[in-house]
Write a protein that holds these residues in place. Sequence first.
Motif, PDB file in Angstrom:
ATOM      1  N   GLU A   1      22.578 -19.940  44.664  1.00  0.00           N
ATOM      2  CA  GLU A   1      22.646 -20.039  43.199  1.00  0.00           C
ATOM      3  C   GLU A   1      22.919 -18.659  42.591  1.00  0.00           C
ATOM      4  O   GLU A   1      23.784 -18.514  41.726  1.00  0.00           O
TER       5      GLU A   1
ATOM      6  N   PHE B   1      26.624 -18.108  40.782  1.00  0.00           N
ATOM      7  CA  PHE B   1      26.596 -18.143  39.316  1.00  0.00           C
ATOM      8  C   PHE B   1      26.402 -16.767  38.697  1.00  0.00           C
ATOM      9  O   PHE B   1      27.192 -16.354  37.853  1.00  0.00           O
TER      10      PHE B   1
ATOM     11  N   SER C   1      21.602 -20.405  36.564  1.00  0.00           N
ATOM     12  CA  SER C   1      22.871 -21.099  36.809  1.00  0.00           C
ATOM     13  C   SER C   1      23.171 -22.088  35.694  1.00  0.00           C
ATOM     14  O   SER C   1      24.301 -22.158  35.190  1.00  0.00           O
TER      15      SER C   1
ATOM     16  N   GLU D   1      26.364 -21.907  33.109  1.00  0.00           N
ATOM     17  CA  GLU D   1      27.289 -23.038  32.996  1.00  0.00           C
ATOM     18  C   GLU D   1      27.328 -23.564  31.565  1.00  0.00           C
ATOM     19  O   GLU D   1      28.401 -23.826  31.026  1.00  0.00           O
TER      20      GLU D   1
END
Length: 152
Positions: free
Chosen positions: A48, A52, A96, A100
Amino acid sequence: MLRDFLDYHRATLAMKCEGLAEEGLRRQSMPPSTLSLLGLVRHMAEVERVWFRRTIAGEELPLVWSDRGDFQEAYDARGADRAEAFAAWRAEAEHSRRIEREAMSLDVTGVNPRSGEEVSLRLVMLHLIHEYARHNGHADLLRQGVDGAVGA
């Protein structure tokens, strides 16, 4: 859809670990493999973070479990602490999700620090779905080896 599939796989890993004490989470239940459920949780915290935070957000961060940049160190959970591992994994998943959500689109790109390749957020999310799905298969076998639990 990508967000939902990724969260489904995150929840699946957590479910595979539910109800086990630290000893069960650390147990290397599929010899000769040294992999454990807690090792998978630690590994996914690294995944992760790298994909990210480092790749898409461009953050200059060390790995969670290795100052030397060795991804394999996360898998070694023999002396790992359950609370610390799950806290790190959950924190990285939240970072993350934030990255996003705040992205202008799935076409946002970043540079993979390991390969130097430019990748889109879309590709990163697909990669994480793949990574979780593969490791959740491992988690199925590991959990069955610990206490016989199977399913979902």
